[in-house]
Design a protein around this motif. Sequence first.
Motif, PDB file in Angstrom:
ATOM      1  N   ARG A   1      33.187  51.326  -1.993  1.00  0.00           N
ATOM      2  CA  ARG A   1      31.751  51.038  -2.063  1.00  0.00           C
ATOM      3  C   ARG A   1      31.379  50.306  -3.347  1.00  0.00           C
ATOM      4  O   ARG A   1      30.266  49.799  -3.463  1.00  0.00           O
ATOM      5  CB  ARG A   1      30.949  52.340  -1.931  1.00  0.00           C
ATOM      6  N   LYS A   2      32.296  50.271  -4.286  1.00  0.00           N
ATOM      7  CA  LYS A   2      32.104  49.505  -5.517  1.00  0.00           C
ATOM      8  C   LYS A   2      33.362  48.699  -5.775  1.00  0.00           C
ATOM      9  O   LYS A   2      34.454  49.258  -5.912  1.00  0.00           O
ATOM     10  CB  LYS A   2      31.816  50.426  -6.707  1.00  0.00           C
ATOM     11  N   ASP A   3      33.207  47.385  -5.835  1.00  0.00           N
ATOM     12  CA  ASP A   3      34.349  46.507  -6.076  1.00  0.00           C
ATOM     13  C   ASP A   3      33.817  45.167  -6.583  1.00  0.00           C
ATOM     14  O   ASP A   3      33.460  44.290  -5.799  1.00  0.00           O
ATOM     15  CB  ASP A   3      35.166  46.315  -4.794  1.00  0.00           C
ATOM     16  N   ASN A   4      33.755  45.016  -7.882  1.00  0.00           N
ATOM     17  CA  ASN A   4      33.209  43.802  -8.491  1.00  0.00           C
ATOM     18  C   ASN A   4      34.313  42.866  -8.955  1.00  0.00           C
ATOM     19  O   ASN A   4      34.327  42.420 -10.101  1.00  0.00           O
ATOM     20  CB  ASN A   4      32.288  44.162  -9.665  1.00  0.00           C
TER      21      ASN A   4
END
Length: 469
Positions: free
Chosen positions: A185-188
């Motif tokens: 859900r978080k991948d920058n």
Amino acid sequence: MLNPVTPEFEAQLRAALPAAAFKDDTALYMSEPRGRWTGQGFVVAPSNTEEVATLVKACAEANIGIIPYGGGTGLVGGQLTDEGPKPVVISLERMNKIRAVYPTENVLVCDAGVILADVQNAAEDVDRLFPLSLASEGSARIGGLLSTNAGGVNVLRYGNARALCLGLEVVRPDGTIWHGLTRLRKDNTGYDLRDLMIGAEGTLGIITAAALKLAPRPVGIGAAMMAVPSPQAALDLLALAGARIGDGISAFEIMHRQGMDFLTEVGPELRQPFNEVPEWCVLVDVGLPAGLSPEDALEGLFEAGFEKGLVTDGVIAQSRAQRQELWDIRENIPEANRRIGSVSSHDIALPLSIIPDFIEQGGKALAEVGDFRINCFGHLGDGNLHYNVFPALGRSRDEYDALRGAVKQTVHDLVSEMEGSVSAEHGIGRLKVSDLEKYGDPAKLAMLRAIKDALDPQGIMNPGAVLRS
């Protein structure tokens, strides 16, 4: 210039793929729901991502166009073409496996050819909800829904298809595979390629699998249909519902009496909730956690709305069966529309506060074009209206062929003037390419073209859709 599929190329594909991948009867893939267009192409139905990659690589080497085909429910001609060299039509119907379900993560991973209703059922089996819901959910497939960034009735609460996807697996235009099927859900880590592919309508690659977001199932669900005196009252009632129920509102639909009159005129035959059909009504759907009563919440909303003059009558479902009866009315309006036969149908979005003014001005502007019946309904909660124009009673749509272009331009010009969108949830396809060119921001169009040229330099992916070939 693309090349057509030849008998020699067909033989090459048959040698490279199993016999089950080839269709004897291809008529299904050459038409669309409204019957306005027909298509052409050599239909192949691969069973896995590697077979899709083999197909795409072969097409790239031969410079042959590719039309991705999901459930065939699209309404803007994105899934078929009758112009240009004969393409390969890649149907994803045999890629229909649920790959994995992770209840504790609220994630489901599936092939792109899985039917939406099957995803919903798989989520229900683990006491979860996949909230994307629309009239064609019994035949629409996940790949097509993501490729068009489909909306449906629950966007107000859960967002559209883009908001319900974590990761993708995609076959690129050269036949290589992007393994982006993350559950994170978080991948920058750089550009968001997932969001680039969602809504691209198969013009940048073919989605072959997706990691989808699930949600907890609401314990208490309920619905009410309330008569309102005007679209402005409906909008004010939406604000009141938000203040009283908050995120518990799953959907907020507006309907004009024309839709119910169509149901009476041509069916499907349904029991309607009001003795006298109101000019306008709304369908409010709620989903609440344990300990809260949806009936009490809706009754409180009705009472508060009545006191403020926003509601004049209403029916609150007292069971799931009654809730479904109310939804049956809303979900069968498109079928009644189809039976009547529209002159021109419009999937538009507007800033919420402008909707009442648009409805008033739209009716006046169309009255100057001709004698029409207007069925305005849709997802008021997210500003998406289905604004459909029909022949006068006793006349057929064929009598209005000469006016179809003027009707569309009248509606779309007004939408553009009011800072809206001429495509809310159905995409651009081939039907609205000229609209995108006319109403789109020049800088945006230049960026779209640069992305297309960079990722698909041969222009083989769904040629003529979204951007002119």
